[in-house]
Design an enzyme around this catalytic site. Structure first.
Site, PDB file in Angstrom:
ATOM      1  N   GLN A 286       0.868  -1.180   0.000  1.00 16.79           N
ATOM      2  CA  GLN A 286       0.000   0.000   0.000  1.00 16.79           C
ATOM      3  C   GLN A 286       0.904   1.229   0.000  1.00 16.79           C
ATOM      4  O   GLN A 286       1.702   1.427   0.901  1.00 16.79           O
ATOM      5  CB  GLN A 286      -0.888  -0.009   1.241  1.00 16.79           C
ATOM      6  CG  GLN A 286      -1.639   1.284   1.532  1.00 16.79           C
ATOM      7  CD  GLN A 286      -2.623   1.657   0.449  1.00 16.79           C
ATOM      8  OE1 GLN A 286      -2.529   2.737  -0.135  1.00 16.79           O
ATOM      9  NE2 GLN A 286      -3.569   0.754   0.159  1.00 16.79           N
ATOM     10  N   TYR A 287       0.779   2.072  -1.023  1.00 14.60           N
ATOM     11  CA  TYR A 287       1.627   3.266  -1.087  1.00 14.60           C
ATOM     12  C   TYR A 287       1.263   4.265   0.004  1.00 14.60           C
ATOM     13  O   TYR A 287       2.124   4.781   0.689  1.00 14.60           O
ATOM     14  CB  TYR A 287       1.487   3.944  -2.448  1.00 14.60           C
ATOM     15  CG  TYR A 287       2.161   3.220  -3.584  1.00 14.60           C
ATOM     16  CD1 TYR A 287       2.826   2.015  -3.391  1.00 14.60           C
ATOM     17  CD2 TYR A 287       2.130   3.749  -4.869  1.00 14.60           C
ATOM     18  CE1 TYR A 287       3.435   1.357  -4.438  1.00 14.60           C
ATOM     19  CE2 TYR A 287       2.746   3.096  -5.926  1.00 14.60           C
ATOM     20  CZ  TYR A 287       3.389   1.903  -5.713  1.00 14.60           C
ATOM     21  OH  TYR A 287       3.998   1.257  -6.757  1.00 14.60           O
ATOM     22  N   ASP A 288      -0.010   4.549   0.143  1.00 19.22           N
ATOM     23  CA  ASP A 288      -0.425   5.513   1.168  1.00 19.22           C
ATOM     24  C   ASP A 288      -1.936   5.450   1.314  1.00 19.22           C
ATOM     25  O   ASP A 288      -2.667   5.720   0.367  1.00 19.22           O
ATOM     26  CB  ASP A 288       0.000   6.928   0.778  1.00 19.22           C
ATOM     27  CG  ASP A 288      -0.074   7.900   1.944  1.00 19.22           C
ATOM     28  OD1 ASP A 288      -1.121   7.925   2.618  1.00 19.22           O
ATOM     29  OD2 ASP A 288       0.897   8.635   2.178  1.00 19.22           O
TER      30      ASP A 288
END
Length: 489
Positions: A286-288
């Site tokens: 998950q990037y962000d």
């Protein structure tokens, strides 16, 4: 832009998406690297379909001791382009790669380099940009093979043509993109005058604006900021692990102390798989979790179909022409806000904390201005958490709804038209533009609906004076006035 609120011109919605001009990378823009090792490139997990540049890069990682026989993933061509695919079953929290600090690109690497002296007074992100530009031009750079696999550009909106940007007409993302590009351009022109030209021997000639935007895009999309004591670090191979909305945690990257070679120890960038993965499946992170679709488009060049990523930023401002400007600013600052306040509103979520009190503060005037007296300074924010008066509440509702309607009128398509377009076979950038337009309009309609409902409830709300009378025992539960109020006024 509507002029609203008594006591001055207040423009609560400037349709602003980014908050400030500090472009140190946000949270983890991740994709990570893997480690393998074997007798040949093919045997360490690469595939014949991979480009020669990627295979050479993989071989370099093997020589650096990053890739070992224990590495459980391989580089592979996937839907997103390149990605990491499991060579065997991987359990949740299994380490899938480790990269020694000597291969990180960060302010420490800049400081230790030949340009460290001339970059010492720069903002960290600017020094890393110069470092990226310089190292890419050097045949003897430690990171030569890493630069060989990096793209010249991504689908980030900072790389879009004028024609492509027109598809974002009316959107906050368009305004943000233009602002970011102008800011980066100005910062880089200053770098050219103050750093590059006085130290020509240290930098390639010429250094173009395209070089600056390439480096900025690399940093924006790959910098990782959640390691201990590391706010700005690019880890080679960090661009190969892809993002998935199905991953709902961000706790997967760590800085650990460990073996960084046959006889050496160093800090290692350690990446764990956030999910269990079967052999042959792609590993994701998950990037962000907190980024909106507009931020994903600006930073990485993609958006999610998840409607909860749709967002719109309301910008509220206390006008300097407001007769109560000083008092209102003091109240705002005493409660953690400033003259201008930004509120990100996401689809299907409640209004952010502080929005309604700030709106009521900006709209405060007339007979309600007594709340700005010093007597109420310690308690006013509590009063603003609730409706102050019918006039105040009606004014803020009208202002918000007018601003929403004005913003909606700025788009050149309707939500229905956007949804019809999405049924077609769109190229990646047009798909982003259509998704952003649709999402922003959905949030604007949601905001308008919230304040339309509040307008319908104005006569049912309890306001300050009624609450005060109840506290004094002079008003019944049904709002009936009790006794002689003359002596209290």
């Amino acid at each position: 832009m509507a002029t609203i609120f008594s006591g001055g011109s207040v423009s609560p919605f400037l349709f602003h998406t980014n908050k400030g001009t500090s472009f140190t990378p946000k949270a983890p823009i991740l994709h990570l690297k893997r480690s393998f090792s074997a007798k040949s490139v093919a045997s360490v997990g690469t595939e014949p379909s991979l480009s020669p540049a990627v295979q050479t890069f993989w071989k370099w990682l093997q020589e650096e001791g990053v890739i070992t026989a224990k590495t459980p993933v391989k580089a592979s061509v996937v839907t997103e382009g390149l990605g990491l695919v499991a060579l065997k079953d991987i359990s949740r929290n299994d380490v899938i790669l480790q990269v020694p600090k000597r291969l990180w690109i960060n302010p420490d690497a800049v400081a230790a380099s030949e340009i460290g002296r001339v970059c010492s007074e720069l903002k960290p992100w600017l020094s890393v940009i110069l470092f990226l530009i310089r190292e890419r031009s050097r045949e003897d750079s430690v990171w030569k093979h890493y630069f060989g696999i990096l793209p010249q550009e991504t689908d980030s909106t900072i790389y879009w043509s004028e024609e492509e940007l027109q598809e974002l007409q009316g959107s906050q993302l368009l305004k943000t993109t233009v602002s970011v590009k102008e800011y980066v351009k100005n910062e880089c022109l200053k770098l050219e005058q103050e750093i590059i030209l006085p130290n020509k021997r240290l930098f390639p000639d010429p250094v173009t604006l395209d070089d600056f935007f390439w480096a900025f895009g690399i940093l924006r999309s790959r910098a990782f900021s959640r390691l201990r004591n590391e706010n700005l670090v690019v880890v080679p191979m960090a661009d190969l692990i892809n993002h998935s909305a199905g991953v709902t945690t961000e706790d997967h990257a760590y800085e650990v102390k460990g073996a960084a070679g046959l006889f050496s120890w160093d800090y290692l960038f350690s990446l764990k798989s956030p999910l269990s993965v079967k052999a042959g499946e792609q590993v994701y992170i998950q990037y962000d979790l907190n980024k909106s679709n507009a931020e994903l488009a600006l930073d990485y060049g993609f958006i999610e179909p998840n409607e909860n990523r749709h967002a719109y930023t309301l910008t509220l401002e206390i006008s300097e022409s407001d007769p109560f400007f000083d008092d209102k600013l003091d109240v705002a600052e005493s409660n953690g806000f400033a003259q201008t306040a930004y509120f990100d509103i996401f689809y299907n979520r409640t209004l952010p904390p502080g929005l309604l009190p700030y709106l009521r503060l900006v709209a405060l005037g007339g007979t309600d201005a007594f709340l700005l007296e010093s007597l109420f300074r310690d308690t006013i924010w509590g009063h603003l958490e609730l409706s102050v008066s019918r006039d105040n509440e009606e004014l803020l509702c009208k202002a918000v709804r007018e601003a929403c309607k004005s913003a909606l009128a700025g788009y050149h398509t309707t939500i229905e038209q956007d949804r019809e377009l999405k049924e077609g076979n769109l190229d990646s950038r047009l798909a982003i533009a259509v998704g952003i337009r649709e999402g922003e309009k959905m949030v604007l309609q949601q905001i308008d609906g919230i304040f339309e409902q509040k307008e319908l409830e104005l006569d049912q709300l309890e306001y300050y004076q009624e609450r005060r009378l109840k506290d004094l025992g002079l008003c019944g539960e049904n709002g009936d006035i009790l006794g002689d109020l003359g002596k209290f006024f």
